[in-house]
Design a protein around this motif. Structure first.
Motif, PDB file in Angstrom:
ATOM      1  N   GLU A 168       0.693  -1.139   0.153  1.00  0.00           N
ATOM      2  CA  GLU A 168      -0.198  -0.287   0.382  1.00  0.00           C
ATOM      3  C   GLU A 168       1.090   1.285  -0.235  1.00  0.00           C
ATOM      4  O   GLU A 168       0.004   2.809  -0.084  1.00  0.00           O
ATOM      5  CB  GLU A 168      -0.861   0.248   1.187  1.00  0.00           C
ATOM      6  CG  GLU A 168      -1.566  -1.460   1.451  1.00  0.00           C
ATOM      7  CD  GLU A 168      -2.952  -1.060   2.709  1.00  0.00           C
ATOM      8  OE1 GLU A 168      -2.131  -0.147   3.313  1.00  0.00           O
ATOM      9  OE2 GLU A 168      -4.402  -2.313   2.542  1.00  0.00           O
ATOM     10  N   HIS A 169       1.969   1.462  -0.245  1.00  0.00           N
ATOM     11  CA  HIS A 169       2.777   2.223  -0.003  1.00  0.00           C
ATOM     12  C   HIS A 169       4.339   2.312  -1.042  1.00  0.00           C
ATOM     13  O   HIS A 169       5.588   3.467  -0.888  1.00  0.00           O
ATOM     14  CB  HIS A 169       3.517   1.928   1.610  1.00  0.00           C
ATOM     15  CG  HIS A 169       2.659   2.153   2.627  1.00  0.00           C
ATOM     16  ND1 HIS A 169       2.012   1.413   3.638  1.00  0.00           N
ATOM     17  CD2 HIS A 169       2.715   3.859   3.731  1.00  0.00           C
ATOM     18  CE1 HIS A 169       1.293   1.458   4.587  1.00  0.00           C
ATOM     19  NE2 HIS A 169       1.884   3.205   4.151  1.00  0.00           N
ATOM     20  N   VAL A 170       4.163   1.527  -1.960  1.00  0.00           N
ATOM     21  CA  VAL A 170       5.383   1.528  -2.762  1.00  0.00           C
ATOM     22  C   VAL A 170       4.133   2.158  -4.438  1.00  0.00           C
ATOM     23  O   VAL A 170       3.004   1.517  -4.325  1.00  0.00           O
ATOM     24  CB  VAL A 170       5.795   1.245  -3.084  1.00  0.00           C
ATOM     25  CG1 VAL A 170       6.819   0.866  -1.820  1.00  0.00           C
ATOM     26  CG2 VAL A 170       5.233  -0.353  -3.333  1.00  0.00           C
ATOM     27  N   ASP A 171       4.961   2.691  -4.799  1.00  0.00           N
ATOM     28  CA  ASP A 171       3.899   2.802  -6.636  1.00  0.00           C
ATOM     29  C   ASP A 171       4.659   1.754  -7.359  1.00  0.00           C
ATOM     30  O   ASP A 171       5.066   0.945  -7.101  1.00  0.00           O
ATOM     31  CB  ASP A 171       4.571   3.822  -7.414  1.00  0.00           C
ATOM     32  CG  ASP A 171       6.228   3.972  -7.795  1.00  0.00           C
ATOM     33  OD1 ASP A 171       6.390   3.214  -8.048  1.00  0.00           O
ATOM     34  OD2 ASP A 171       6.813   4.834  -6.783  1.00  0.00           O
ATOM     35  N   PRO A 181       6.244  -7.907  -3.192  1.00  0.00           N
ATOM     36  CA  PRO A 181       6.070  -6.392  -2.664  1.00  0.00           C
ATOM     37  C   PRO A 181       7.095  -6.188  -1.563  1.00  0.00           C
ATOM     38  O   PRO A 181       7.097  -4.460  -1.320  1.00  0.00           O
ATOM     39  CB  PRO A 181       4.534  -6.239  -2.427  1.00  0.00           C
ATOM     40  CG  PRO A 181       4.438  -7.503  -3.509  1.00  0.00           C
ATOM     41  CD  PRO A 181       5.388  -8.251  -3.298  1.00  0.00           C
ATOM     42  N   LEU A 182       6.933  -7.075  -0.610  1.00  0.00           N
ATOM     43  CA  LEU A 182       7.522  -6.490   1.119  1.00  0.00           C
ATOM     44  C   LEU A 182       9.083  -6.027   0.398  1.00  0.00           C
ATOM     45  O   LEU A 182      10.009  -6.081   1.824  1.00  0.00           O
ATOM     46  CB  LEU A 182       7.695  -7.833   1.756  1.00  0.00           C
ATOM     47  CG  LEU A 182       7.711  -7.531   3.039  1.00  0.00           C
ATOM     48  CD1 LEU A 182       7.138  -7.077   3.906  1.00  0.00           C
ATOM     49  CD2 LEU A 182       7.713  -9.342   4.023  1.00  0.00           C
ATOM     50  N   ASP A 183       9.959  -6.209  -0.877  1.00  0.00           N
ATOM     51  CA  ASP A 183      11.309  -6.131  -0.466  1.00  0.00           C
ATOM     52  C   ASP A 183      11.521  -4.502  -0.639  1.00  0.00           C
ATOM     53  O   ASP A 183      10.423  -4.221  -0.388  1.00  0.00           O
ATOM     54  CB  ASP A 183      11.678  -6.946  -2.057  1.00  0.00           C
ATOM     55  CG  ASP A 183      11.739  -8.691  -1.667  1.00  0.00           C
ATOM     56  OD1 ASP A 183      11.968  -8.741  -0.894  1.00  0.00           O
ATOM     57  OD2 ASP A 183      12.165  -8.392  -2.778  1.00  0.00           O
ATOM     58  N   PHE A 184      12.220  -4.576   0.146  1.00  0.00           N
ATOM     59  CA  PHE A 184      12.833  -2.958  -0.025  1.00  0.00           C
ATOM     60  C   PHE A 184      14.099  -1.968  -0.229  1.00  0.00           C
ATOM     61  O   PHE A 184      15.187  -3.115  -0.688  1.00  0.00           O
ATOM     62  CB  PHE A 184      12.583  -2.221   1.585  1.00  0.00           C
ATOM     63  CG  PHE A 184      13.885  -2.580   2.526  1.00  0.00           C
ATOM     64  CD1 PHE A 184      15.311  -2.600   2.193  1.00  0.00           C
ATOM     65  CD2 PHE A 184      13.271  -4.292   3.506  1.00  0.00           C
ATOM     66  CE1 PHE A 184      15.838  -3.303   3.649  1.00  0.00           C
ATOM     67  CE2 PHE A 184      14.335  -4.625   3.737  1.00  0.00           C
ATOM     68  CZ  PHE A 184      15.443  -4.421   4.227  1.00  0.00           C
TER      69      PHE A 184
END
Length: 469
Positions: A168-171, A181-184
């Protein structure tokens, strides 16, 4: 026995530093693209108070707090102002130092800046790539969060919940690059015109999380005693720090995690933050408020509890601080007629106050109970000065003990010699004469005249004294 609430274990633990007598403590500092607001200052004051208590207990504290001096917000702010990112950083680091000095925050042992550690960051990221924990996509480097088996332990969330939150917090463009999606991001490829450094994966700059792992382990080694910061940093920042640090070193990262509560504002107790636009900067507040009042307001609430910012609460802090200042003035005033000699009973009671203060503060740095002991000591001091005969040594000993305990909260009581004002002294003598003649109307009139000038009259058994507001 000193105990600290460890966010990782979710319980109070007996505190045992790795090196006896020495505490290695890292506190996440600000991103320097604006003045610090009261919410930022809460963390700064809270952990400065924790540090001061450690020092009160006799520890040497190696205290490191970083400056994030390159990130998306800084690049945007610098571009809007038509200056470079380093110029922006220098301006607000200077402002940070001025504001925290006003709040009587002890200087950190070191204040590393992210841009000073670019070579070390590149080496650290490369190690994560070599260990299979990171991968390169179009010049960006991402960390494989699921590869770290304990991911989510600090925030107490499951991988699935964390994945939902992360998505919900990445484009969408960034999500498309990631394996999960959890990767940073560990390293971000530079866009045209952005500040950048050369790396094996191309020009870019560090991600936010990697800098603290690199700077803390560079100062303290792979494992150290305490890592602290705001509650909002628990996830993802600190969670990611643990994952990348332990994947790189193979050792436990931090022994004790400490997180402070938010500052809330308004009737809805909304968290104060720049993103919500409901913040008050320390820089602005210092223009109208005594810095010691701000410090007292924040330092006397337990670090894990939220603080409600309001004028009423600042006023309450001011009133309590004024009571303490008056106590010091009362002690100082009685030195004028004190006789020489000591009082064993006073010394015993002072030792009991110190022991009680240590006992309550040892319980997770419980400043609320600690300041309650200070108030008890203040009451004891005022009862002593009201005696018809007092001794110099006990008066000085009470002052010294009050100063030591208040220094833990970052409060310094300065007893400046009051400049004698001949006109004020003359009016006080007239008032004393009027009272002796039972001319109370004249006595009240003189009191009101002095009050209008900011002079407060106090009648004591030892004579009339005054103080200026």
């Amino acid at each position: 026995m000193l105990k600290i609430y460890n966010t990782l274990s979710r319980q109070k633990e007996v505190f045992q530093p790795m090196t006896p007598g020495v505490i290695k403590m890292y506190v996440c500092g600000p991103t320097v693209y604006n003045y610090i607001h009261i919410g930022n200052a809460r963390s700064i004051v809270a952990f400065d108070t924790v540090r001061r208590y450690f020092e009160f207990r006799g520890y040497e504290v190696q205290y490191v707090s970083n400056f994030t001096d390159v990130d998306d917000k800084m690049i945007k702010a610098a571009k809007e102002e038509g200056i470079t990112v380093p110029q922006l950083a220098d301006r607000y680091i200077q402002a940070f130092n001025e504001d925290t000095t006003a709040l009587n925050v002890e200087p950190a042992t070191d204040h590393p800046r992210a841009t000073e550690y670019i070579p070390q960051i590149i080496t650290f990221v490369q190690k994560l790539i070599d260990n299979g924990y990171a991968y390169v996509v179009d010049g960006d480097v991402y960390y494989r969060a699921r590869h770290f088996k304990n991911y989510g332990a600090l925030s107490g969330q499951s991988i699935d919940d964390l994945e939902t939150g992360a998505s919900e917090h990445v484009d969408p463009e960034e999500v498309a690059k990631k394996e999960d999606p959890l990767d940073f991001a560990l390293w971000k490829a530079a866009k045209p015109g952005e500040i950048n450094w050369e790396a094996p994966w191309g020009k870019g700059r560090p991600g936010w999380h990697i800098e603290c792992s690199v700077m803390s382990t560079d100062h303290f080694g792979p494992t150290f005693d305490i890592h602290a910061g705001g509650q909002d940093l628990q996830f993802p920042h600190h969670e990611n720090e643990i994952a990348q640090s332990e994947a790189a070193t193979g050792e436990k990262f931090v022994n004790y995690w400490m997180h402070n509560g938010f500052v809330t504002i308004g009737q809805d107790n909304e968290k104060m933050s720049k993103s919500l636009g409901n913040f008050v900067t320390v820089h602005d507040l210092l223009k109208s408020e005594d810095p010691q009042v701000i410090r007292f307001f924040m330092a006397t609430t337990h670090y894990r509890r939220p603080i409600q910012y309001s004028q009423a609460n600042l006023d309450e802090a001011r009133a309590n601080l004024e009571h303490l200042r008056n106590t010091f003035h009362n002690l100082q005033y009685r030195l004028q007629d004190a006789t020489s000699g000591t009082d064993g009973d006073v010394q015993r009671q002072l030792a009991q106050f110190r022991d009680r203060f240590t006992e309550v503060m040892d319980d997770d740095i419980n400043v609320a109970n600690g300041i309650a002991v200070v108030y008890e000591l203040m009451k004891f001091a005022n009862q002593y000065v009201e005696q018809s005969a007092v001794q110099r040594e006990p008066l000085v000993a009470i002052q010294v003990m009050l100063k030591k305990l208040l220094q833990v909260f970052g409060i310094e009581i300065n007893l400046e010699t009051q400049t004698q004002d001949q006109e004020i002294e003359a009016l006080i003598k007239q008032r004393d004469a009027a009272r002796a003649a039972k001319d109370f109307a004249m006595s009240d009139q003189i009191r009101d005249t002095l009050k209008a000038r900011g002079v407060i009259i106090e009648d004591t058994p030892q004579g009339t004294r005054y103080r200026k507001e």
